[in-house]
Design a protein around this motif. Structure first.
Motif: not given
Length: 411
Positions: A282-288
């Motif tokens: 899933f898309p997440t702002r926490f992933a590099a």
């Protein structure tokens, strides 16, 4: 064909949470869970911790008592697998030949243990840990074990190593990397837990692979290592990671990339199919790199709630803060965020342990704590709000992290 409704493939934490949250959200239609184990949904994390340590029995693992499912009209199809998906007809074919029709399909298929591709994995005494049945077999084997070898120094392997050492067994952990939990934690955390485990008598063999598991009379006897040496072992645990259960989605034409690809509200390319938990990317702002597949109870619960809310007409993008924990050698490790190995580490003392802040440039990407529950709760808020105290502030014990987390100081 059954009455059309919501079908959930997978009866683990994510699948259960989706079903329970659908009822909490007011969904009145049929809800059916499909699980390949004979039992009702249960927690997996305690299997390598409290369950094998004898601190909780099987009844303490179950997410809800049997009456819950009847009271909430959640049908549980146990001991059966989803064999295929017919997206055009909107039904799931089960391994016993039945078809279940769906208005919406939730894939909560989880993950499976990564196999070790060497000779000897079929010998008696060689185990993997994923289910209650696995844990029961290991528990029985521990009663007669003398030399335990663990392949892989990840969370499961080290939690199991702690239990074995506490029983007075000889324990050896074989790891291809140069430190424990190399892909998951910072060097200071890895060093602390290496010292903790070694002080308990656990031996590590880093930078080493397994060429074969050797046996006699059909039972494991030793590991043959890549450096040519042999490691005695009458009980072997293989713990080298997991693989997402995405095959059924790929065969149905859904997009997979180390996980079933979903959008910000956990929907696949097919608007009638969603994916949650260990199997979902899933898309997440926490992933590099912008997307992640997260293996954690927190993620399973939060995604189950998120997809249920969308189906009930209250769609909200998934933006939960990822956090994890592990109990090893009497210490509690808690982690927040999704740092990568190259992120810089800054250590901070706490009242009972320590914390490590991970930096990419000037941004905090993750926070790890040992025996520091209050700092962990502050860390969740700091990561959620996107705050980045400077390395100098973090290293200063007088700097008030709680005040920063609660919005009473800092940037």
């Amino acid at each position: 064909m059954s009455e059309t409704g919501i079908v959930i493939v997978g009866a683990g934490q994510a699948g259960f949470q989706a079903a329970a949250s659908l009822r909490e959200a007011g969904h009145a239609g049929p809800v059916t869970m499909i699980g390949d184990e004979p039992s009702l949904p249960y927690q997996r994390p305690p299997l390598s911790k409290a369950y094998l340590a004898g601190k909780v029995d099987a009844t303490g693992l179950f997410l809800r008592a049997p009456g819950f499912f009847a009271d909430h009209r959640i049908a549980c199809e146990t001991s059966v697998q989803a064999a295929s998906i017919d997206r055009a007809a909107q039904h799931v074919r089960l391994s016993d030949g039945r078809d279940l029709a769906y208005d919406h399909l939730i894939l909560a298929t989880g993950s499976r243990n990564r196999p070790l591709p060497v000779p000897g994995t079929d010998l008696a005494g060689v185990h993997q840990l994923r289910s209650i049945a696995d844990a029961d077999r290991i528990q029985a084997a521990l009663a007669e074990a003398r030399n335990v070898a663990i392949i892989g120094a990840g969370f499961i392997g080290l939690e199991f190593a702690s239990i074995c050492a506490a029983r007075g067994l000889t324990v050896t952990v074989v790891e291809a990397a140069d430190r424990p939990m190399a892909r998951a934690v910072s060097e200071p955390i890895a060093a602390f837990f290496r010292e903790t485990h070694e002080s308990a008598g656990i031996r590590f063999l880093f930078g080493n692979g397994v060429q074969a598991i050797e046996g006699r009379d059909g039972r494991a006897e030793a590991l043959q290592l890549s450096d040519g040496t042999a490691c005695p072992a009458d009980l072997v645990l293989i713990g080298i990671g997991v693989i997402p259960n995405q095959d059924i989605a790929a065969e149905a034409g859904l997009r997979v990339e180390d996980g079933i690809v979903v959008d910000s509200v956990l929907a696949t390319d097919d608007p009638c199919v969603s994916a949650v938990g260990d199997c979902a990317r899933f898309p997440t702002r926490f992933a590099a790199h912008g997307t992640a597949r997260v293996e954690s109870v927190q993620n399973a619960i939060d995604q189950g709630r998120c997809v249920a809310a969308r189906i009930a007409g209250r769609a909200t993008p998934y933006d939960a803060v990822p956090w994890f924990w592990s109990d090893q050698g009497g210490h509690k490790l808690q982690m927040v965020g999704l740092p990568i190995p190259s992120d810089v580490s800054v250590r901070r003392r706490t009242a009972n342990g320590f914390a490590v802040f991970r930096y990419r440039g000037t941004s905090v990407t993750g926070i790890e704590t040992v025996d520091s529950a209050a700092e962990h709760m502050a860390a969740r808020r700091i990561i959620a709000r996107g705050l980045s105290p400077t390395p100098e502030e973090v290293a200063d014990p007088a700097f008030d992290l709680k005040a920063l987390a609660m919005g009473r100081g800092g940037p």
